[in-house]
Design a protein around this motif. Structure first.
Motif, mmCIF file in Angstrom:
data_model
loop_
_atom_site.group_PDB
_atom_site.id
_atom_site.type_symbol
_atom_site.label_atom_id
_atom_site.label_comp_id
_atom_site.label_asym_id
_atom_site.label_seq_id
_atom_site.Cartn_x
_atom_site.Cartn_y
_atom_site.Cartn_z
ATOM 1 N N ILE A 94 -36.428 7.265 25.496
ATOM 2 C CA ILE A 94 -36.699 7.446 24.217
ATOM 3 C C ILE A 94 -37.727 8.357 23.718
ATOM 4 O O ILE A 94 -37.645 9.085 22.980
ATOM 5 C CB ILE A 94 -37.124 5.910 23.594
ATOM 6 C CG1 ILE A 94 -35.805 5.062 23.720
ATOM 7 C CG2 ILE A 94 -37.268 5.956 21.931
ATOM 8 C CD1 ILE A 94 -36.369 3.297 23.550
ATOM 9 N N TYR A 95 -38.830 8.027 24.648
ATOM 10 C CA TYR A 95 -40.080 9.141 24.411
ATOM 11 C C TYR A 95 -39.592 10.676 24.733
ATOM 12 O O TYR A 95 -40.054 11.584 23.920
ATOM 13 C CB TYR A 95 -41.014 8.837 25.340
ATOM 14 C CG TYR A 95 -42.364 9.539 25.591
ATOM 15 C CD1 TYR A 95 -43.296 9.535 24.757
ATOM 16 C CD2 TYR A 95 -42.323 10.556 26.372
ATOM 17 C CE1 TYR A 95 -44.370 10.449 24.485
ATOM 18 C CE2 TYR A 95 -43.360 11.411 26.577
ATOM 19 C CZ TYR A 95 -44.494 11.233 25.598
ATOM 20 O OH TYR A 95 -45.552 12.109 25.416
ATOM 21 N N HIS A 96 -38.654 10.822 25.539
ATOM 22 C CA HIS A 96 -38.201 12.193 25.569
ATOM 23 C C HIS A 96 -37.009 12.553 24.784
ATOM 24 O O HIS A 96 -36.361 13.698 25.029
ATOM 25 C CB HIS A 96 -37.901 12.420 27.086
ATOM 26 C CG HIS A 96 -39.111 12.635 27.850
ATOM 27 N ND1 HIS A 96 -40.030 13.886 28.145
ATOM 28 C CD2 HIS A 96 -39.732 11.702 28.712
ATOM 29 C CE1 HIS A 96 -40.801 13.549 28.745
ATOM 30 N NE2 HIS A 96 -41.155 12.058 29.238
ATOM 31 N N GLY A 97 -36.644 11.611 23.804
ATOM 32 C CA GLY A 97 -35.532 11.960 22.940
ATOM 33 C C GLY A 97 -34.150 11.944 23.391
ATOM 34 O O GLY A 97 -33.235 12.522 22.685
ATOM 35 N N LEU A 98 -33.844 11.234 24.579
ATOM 36 C CA LEU A 98 -32.598 11.280 25.021
ATOM 37 C C LEU A 98 -32.110 9.882 24.563
ATOM 38 O O LEU A 98 -30.711 9.569 24.709
ATOM 39 C CB LEU A 98 -32.835 11.024 26.665
ATOM 40 C CG LEU A 98 -33.234 12.219 27.246
ATOM 41 C CD1 LEU A 98 -33.714 12.011 28.724
ATOM 42 C CD2 LEU A 98 -32.486 13.667 27.134
ATOM 43 N N LYS A 99 -32.618 8.979 23.877
ATOM 44 C CA LYS A 99 -32.146 8.006 23.314
ATOM 45 C C LYS A 99 -32.838 7.750 21.847
ATOM 46 O O LYS A 99 -33.866 7.976 21.922
ATOM 47 C CB LYS A 99 -32.297 6.497 24.204
ATOM 48 C CG LYS A 99 -31.392 6.622 25.333
ATOM 49 C CD LYS A 99 -31.846 5.388 26.406
ATOM 50 C CE LYS A 99 -31.435 3.951 25.869
ATOM 51 N NZ LYS A 99 -31.622 2.862 26.239
ATOM 52 N N LYS A 100 -32.129 6.932 21.026
ATOM 53 C CA LYS A 100 -32.879 6.754 19.606
ATOM 54 C C LYS A 100 -33.791 5.317 19.636
ATOM 55 O O LYS A 100 -34.786 5.437 18.860
ATOM 56 C CB LYS A 100 -31.787 6.788 18.694
ATOM 57 C CG LYS A 100 -31.101 8.149 18.249
ATOM 58 C CD LYS A 100 -30.146 8.291 17.152
ATOM 59 C CE LYS A 100 -29.569 9.404 17.011
ATOM 60 N NZ LYS A 100 -28.695 9.526 15.728
ATOM 61 N N ARG A 101 -33.179 4.447 19.928
ATOM 62 C CA ARG A 101 -33.894 3.145 19.844
ATOM 63 C C ARG A 101 -34.087 2.255 21.384
ATOM 64 O O ARG A 101 -33.046 2.657 21.871
ATOM 65 C CB ARG A 101 -33.283 2.430 18.810
ATOM 66 C CG ARG A 101 -33.510 3.155 17.255
ATOM 67 C CD ARG A 101 -32.955 1.867 16.276
ATOM 68 N NE ARG A 101 -33.517 0.973 16.199
ATOM 69 C CZ ARG A 101 -34.521 0.843 15.159
ATOM 70 N NH1 ARG A 101 -35.132 1.957 14.701
ATOM 71 N NH2 ARG A 101 -35.182 -0.495 14.959
ATOM 72 N N HIS A 199 -36.545 7.232 13.521
ATOM 73 C CA HIS A 199 -37.116 8.448 14.309
ATOM 74 C C HIS A 199 -37.959 7.853 15.494
ATOM 75 O O HIS A 199 -38.414 6.790 15.402
ATOM 76 C CB HIS A 199 -37.948 9.225 13.319
ATOM 77 C CG HIS A 199 -39.156 8.475 12.782
ATOM 78 N ND1 HIS A 199 -39.047 7.944 11.715
ATOM 79 C CD2 HIS A 199 -40.318 8.571 13.057
ATOM 80 C CE1 HIS A 199 -40.110 7.473 11.085
ATOM 81 N NE2 HIS A 199 -41.123 7.802 12.347
ATOM 82 N N ASN A 200 -38.069 8.744 16.387
ATOM 83 C CA ASN A 200 -39.024 8.652 17.626
ATOM 84 C C ASN A 200 -40.466 8.940 17.450
ATOM 85 O O ASN A 200 -40.741 9.527 16.495
ATOM 86 C CB ASN A 200 -38.476 9.472 18.838
ATOM 87 C CG ASN A 200 -37.166 9.185 19.095
ATOM 88 O OD1 ASN A 200 -36.565 7.771 18.906
ATOM 89 N ND2 ASN A 200 -36.262 10.081 19.697
ATOM 90 N N HIS A 201 -41.239 8.180 18.389
ATOM 91 C CA HIS A 201 -42.580 8.484 18.057
ATOM 92 C C HIS A 201 -43.219 8.715 19.477
ATOM 93 O O HIS A 201 -43.193 8.329 20.532
ATOM 94 C CB HIS A 201 -43.410 6.997 17.597
ATOM 95 C CG HIS A 201 -42.498 6.384 16.523
ATOM 96 N ND1 HIS A 201 -42.511 6.909 15.313
ATOM 97 C CD2 HIS A 201 -41.810 5.438 16.375
ATOM 98 C CE1 HIS A 201 -41.941 6.239 14.600
ATOM 99 N NE2 HIS A 201 -41.403 5.217 15.289
ATOM 100 N N ARG A 202 -44.098 9.901 19.504
ATOM 101 C CA ARG A 202 -44.407 10.546 20.728
ATOM 102 C C ARG A 202 -45.735 9.808 21.370
ATOM 103 O O ARG A 202 -46.918 10.349 20.974
ATOM 104 C CB ARG A 202 -44.688 12.086 20.455
ATOM 105 C CG ARG A 202 -43.336 12.871 20.227
ATOM 106 C CD ARG A 202 -42.451 12.876 21.139
ATOM 107 N NE ARG A 202 -41.238 13.668 20.777
ATOM 108 C CZ ARG A 202 -40.062 13.966 21.562
ATOM 109 N NH1 ARG A 202 -40.319 13.513 22.851
ATOM 110 N NH2 ARG A 202 -39.162 14.560 21.353
#
Length: 217
Positions: A94-101, A199-202
């Motif tokens: 998730i952190y790297h944007g490969l999954k949403k939740r 949205h994801n959170h870095r």
């Protein structure tokens, strides 16, 4: 390759089974039925029994309704989130944007929204958190009898068990949980506005976002 991780197939034990439904439009209550996976039927019954035992005032039908809804919802979220490997590895994806939740707070958010829709009158849904504000933080839901202490409730935790619902007395948890009623209000406010955060959170593999969009880690 990563796309395959978001795909899931129902095993025989995950095939849905029809559950009870309740309809009372005069009280604004939820009307519908839940598809509890066959392999979770006994667990859902055990959860219902624990919820009903919280207080003589707990409606047994509401306890069963909540338990069935919880297992049906978690089964659906498990497929939607495409859980893979370990909980920490899912956070990495998730952190790297490969999954949403799939962060722990997202499991609890989505489950709370589903259970809130039941509009139960004898049970309360509370937001629990352990180790708040650091990388070990975990979030869960805690179900109590109406207006009873947080520590008397039953915790519902999905993230630590890779999408398999765990339940048990919150007071017996190996990690101490405290209530965060403010964040529960945030979740409900966002849900009411039909604007649940997607949205994801870095942050370092684990974060939580409140209604204002500010990241807490």
């Amino acid at each position: 390759m990563f796309a395959l991780w978001g795909t899931s197939f129902a095993t025989a034990s995950e095939q849905p089974q029809k559950s009870a439904k309740r309809t009372d439009s005069s009280r604004g209550e939820f009307s519908g039925s839940f598809q509890v996976p066959r392999g979770d039927l006994a667990k859902a019954e055990a959860l219902a029994n624990q919820l009903a035992a919280l207080s003589p005032r707990v409606d047994r039908n509401e306890a069963k309704l909540l338990a069935d809804c919880a297992y049906a919802t978690v089964s659906q979220l498990r497929r939607q989130y495409g859980m893979f490997g370990t909980p920490i590895f899912n956070n990495f994806l998730i952190y790297h944007g490969l999954k949403k939740r799939g962060y722990c707070y997202q499991w609890s958010e989505d489950l709370m929204i589903a259970l809130d829709a039941l509009r139960l009158s004898s049970l309360d849904l509370r937001w629990g958190e352990s180790n708040p504000g650091n990388w070990r933080e975990n979030n869960c839901l805690v179900v109590t009898a109406k207006e009873q202490p947080f520590r008397s409730g039953i915790m519902l935790d999905c993230w630590r068990h890779l999408g398999q619902l765990y339940f048990g007395p919150v007071a017996s948890s190996w990690e101490p949980y405290v209530e965060n009623s403010a964040f529960a209000r945030d979740v409900r406010h966002i849900a009411a506005a039909r604007n649940v955060s997607e949205h994801n959170h870095r942050v370092a593999f684990h974060s939580r976002t409140d209604a204002s969009g500010k990241t807490r880690d």
